[in-house]
Design an enzyme around this catalytic site. Structure first.
Site, PDB file in Angstrom:
ATOM      1  N   SER A  65       0.827  -1.209   0.000  1.00  0.00           N
ATOM      2  CA  SER A  65       0.000   0.000   0.000  1.00  0.00           C
ATOM      3  C   SER A  65       0.862   1.261   0.000  1.00  0.00           C
ATOM      4  CB  SER A  65      -0.885   0.005   1.249  1.00  0.00           C
ATOM      5  OG  SER A  65      -1.479   1.277   1.432  1.00  0.00           O
ATOM      6  N   THR A  83      -5.201   2.930  -7.537  1.00  0.00           N
ATOM      7  CA  THR A  83      -6.525   2.866  -6.908  1.00  0.00           C
ATOM      8  C   THR A  83      -7.374   4.031  -7.388  1.00  0.00           C
ATOM      9  OG1 THR A  83      -5.589   1.739  -5.025  1.00  0.00           O
ATOM     10  CG2 THR A  83      -7.738   2.773  -4.686  1.00  0.00           C
ATOM     11  N   LYS A 136      -7.247  -0.346 -10.350  1.00  0.00           N
ATOM     12  CA  LYS A 136      -7.898  -1.063  -9.240  1.00  0.00           C
ATOM     13  C   LYS A 136      -9.152  -0.321  -8.786  1.00  0.00           C
ATOM     14  CE  LYS A 136      -6.954  -2.652  -4.477  1.00  0.00           C
ATOM     15  NZ  LYS A 136      -7.738  -1.792  -3.597  1.00  0.00           N
TER      16      LYS A 136
HETATM   17  C1  FNR Z   1      -7.782  -1.893   2.224  1.00  0.00           C
HETATM   18  N1  FNR Z   1      -7.757  -1.675   0.850  1.00  0.00           N
HETATM   19  C2  FNR Z   1      -6.839  -0.797   0.325  1.00  0.00           C
HETATM   20  N2  FNR Z   1      -6.796  -0.585  -1.023  1.00  0.00           N
HETATM   21  C3  FNR Z   1      -5.887   0.259  -1.554  1.00  0.00           C
HETATM   22  O1  FNR Z   1      -5.868   0.415  -2.760  1.00  0.00           O
HETATM   23  N3  FNR Z   1      -4.987   0.891  -0.752  1.00  0.00           N
HETATM   24  C4  FNR Z   1      -4.964   0.735   0.597  1.00  0.00           C
HETATM   25  O2  FNR Z   1      -4.149   1.321   1.289  1.00  0.00           O
HETATM   26  C5  FNR Z   1      -5.937  -0.111   1.168  1.00  0.00           C
HETATM   27  N4  FNR Z   1      -5.993  -0.302   2.514  1.00  0.00           N
HETATM   28  C6  FNR Z   1      -6.888  -1.186   3.055  1.00  0.00           C
HETATM   29  C7  FNR Z   1      -6.883  -1.417   4.417  1.00  0.00           C
HETATM   30  C8  FNR Z   1      -7.739  -2.360   4.970  1.00  0.00           C
HETATM   31  C9  FNR Z   1      -7.701  -2.619   6.417  1.00  0.00           C
HETATM   32  C10 FNR Z   1      -8.630  -3.067   4.130  1.00  0.00           C
HETATM   33  C11 FNR Z   1      -9.556  -4.126   4.693  1.00  0.00           C
HETATM   34  C12 FNR Z   1      -8.653  -2.833   2.781  1.00  0.00           C
HETATM   35  C13 FNR Z   1      -8.605  -2.485  -0.054  1.00  0.00           C
HETATM   36  C14 FNR Z   1      -7.889  -3.788  -0.416  1.00  0.00           C
HETATM   37  O3  FNR Z   1      -6.813  -3.551  -1.278  1.00  0.00           O
HETATM   38  C15 FNR Z   1      -8.818  -4.789  -1.110  1.00  0.00           C
HETATM   39  O4  FNR Z   1      -9.471  -4.151  -2.167  1.00  0.00           O
HETATM   40  C16 FNR Z   1      -9.848  -5.409  -0.162  1.00  0.00           C
HETATM   41  O5  FNR Z   1      -9.328  -5.564   1.120  1.00  0.00           O
HETATM   42  C17 FNR Z   1     -10.313  -6.749  -0.678  1.00  0.00           C
HETATM   43  O6  FNR Z   1     -11.360  -7.228   0.087  1.00  0.00           O
HETATM   44  P1  FNR Z   1     -11.192  -8.285   1.302  1.00  0.00           P
HETATM   45  O7  FNR Z   1     -10.286  -9.403   0.832  1.00  0.00           O
HETATM   46  O8  FNR Z   1     -10.624  -7.533   2.455  1.00  0.00           O
HETATM   47  O9  FNR Z   1     -12.594  -8.721   1.524  1.00  0.00           O
END
Ligand code: FNR
Length: 368
Positions: free
Chosen positions: A106, A155, A230
């Site tokens: 991230s 993202t 994404k």
């Molecule tokens: C995320 N996600 C996320 N996406 C992104 O592009 N940058 C980020 O910094 C984050 N940070 C983040 C933190 C936490 C705690 C969560 C739960 C999610 C989204 C992540 O990349 C992804 O799309 C989802 O987590 C996928 O779903 P599941 O597997 O958590 O159900």
């Protein structure tokens, strides 16, 4: 008690972590309808397994953007991993490379791109949030490239932060000993206390709400890394991604943390795949917890999946060993699903191996 599936790590993480940290990891936006739906939609897809096929040898290796990996299961970018475990993103990086798969780091990692790269060999992607200050973005992309990251996951679903009510109630902010390491030298590494979610305020202050397709072009002009878009969940944007030079698409609703009442990603996958017309690979994240989920995504045309929360929860529970265990369990379940469906390699998985709600509603005698 023995852990037998990846979902069991959530309860352990809940016990171990401070409420503010656990809630940040677990929660979704507003009513959390999409959060629940990301799981439930998988449960409405059923199998049409084939029998009497020699499944004594199963190959689940695959290639993503030209990189050979051990399985079509990868690590999604999740922020602030040192809030879960002191080794944070470093533990995740080591677990992913031990499993022979890709980790996505991230932008908001609590370890820098250089620190994560120092964990030895491994194929790593870098997730990018585009800041208002484009010099910051350019610098960061260049650092990631120099540190050996192989692709950018851009993202595109976060012009503003979704309304996560738990974080508002908790006045979420990073613990004082942690910073957004990639931005430390740029005076953007600290998240201040706010009257609501500290992260929501940080995003409102720093993230570029004007982001558009022309910036995807701009990004291609400052890096040679391939760009995965994404956060696509419609056919229209799937076409736009192809036309604007994306190397791939990640069908994602940000783990249901942005716009509530968007469909589950597994429900949106097929229209995105159809619109991409095989021109670029389409990946999926959101609610993937079982090997059967991975199979269903591949049957609907995904080239691979990413896993988010199970990684953070297992990291909180057991550090690197926990993440290794999650990747192992997912792999073994997926392999078993292949065997019981009569598939010996990923190319054997077809649309006819599953039946969706839409299939049941449509009169499709040709399928029977
Ligand atoms: C995320 N996600 C996320 N996406 C992104 O592009 N940058 C980020 O910094 C984050 N940070 C983040 C933190 C936490 C705690 C969560 C739960 C999610 C989204 C992540 O990349 C992804 O799309 C989802 O987590 C996928 O779903 P599941 O597997 O958590 O159900």
């Amino acid at each position: 008690m023995e852990i037998t599936n990846v979902m069991e790590y959530q309860a352990i993480a809940k016990q171990k972590l401070p409420k503010m940290a656990y809630d940040y990891y677990a929660s979704g936006a507003e009513d959390e309808w999409t959060l629940q739906e990301n799981r439930e939609a998988f449960s409405r897809i059923l199998f049409r397994p084939r029998i009497l096929i020699d499944v004594s040898k199963i190959d689940i290796t695959t290639t993503v953007l030209g990189f050979k990996i051990s399985m079509p299961i990868m690590v999604a970018p999740t922020a602030f991993q040192k809030m879960a475990h002191p080794e944070g993103e470093n533990a995740t990086a080591r677990a992913a490379s031990a499993a022979g798969t890709i980790m996505t780091l991230s932008s908001w990692a609590t370890s820098s791109v250089e620190e994560v790269a120092s964990n030895g060999p491994g194929i790593r992607f870098f997730q990018l949030y585009v800041y208002k200050d484009r010099k910051v973005v350019e610098q960061l992309v260049r650092r990631a490239e120099r540190a050996g990251f192989k692709a950018i996951a851009l993202t595109v679903d976060t012009p503003r932060l979704g309304r996560r009510e738990a974080d508002i109630k908790n006045r979420f902010v990073l613990p004082p000993h942690l910073t957004l390491k990639n931005f430390e030298g740029l005076d953007l590494g600290k998240m201040d206390q706010a009257a609501d979610s500290g992260l929501a305020s940080y995003v409102a202050g720093q993230i570029d709400r004007t982001l558009s397709w022309k910036d995807v072009k701009w990004l291609q002009s400052i890096t040679t890394m391939p760009i995965l878009v994404k956060g696509v969940i419609t056919a229209e944007d799937s076409r736009m991604a192809v036309e604007n030079g994306a190397a791939g698409i990640i069908v994602s609703n940000h783990g249901a943390r942005q716009l509530d009442y968007v469909p589950a990603t597994i429900s949106a996958l097929e229209e995105v795949v159809t619109a991409a017309r095989g021109q670029i690979p389409v990946f999926l994240d959101g609610g993937v917890r079982r090997g059967t989920d991975v199979f269903k995504a591949l049957a609907l045309g995904a080239a691979g999946v990413f896993v988010g929360r199970p990684v953070v929860f297992s990291l909180a529970a057991e550090g690197e060993a926990g993440v290794r265990n999650v990747l192992r369990m997912m792999r073994e379940e997926f392999e078993l699903t292949m065997a019981l469906s009569g598939c010996t390699c990923l190319a054997d998985i077809t649309r006819r191996h599953i039946i969706t709600e839409a299939d049941k509603l449509a009169v499709m005698p040709s399928r029977l």
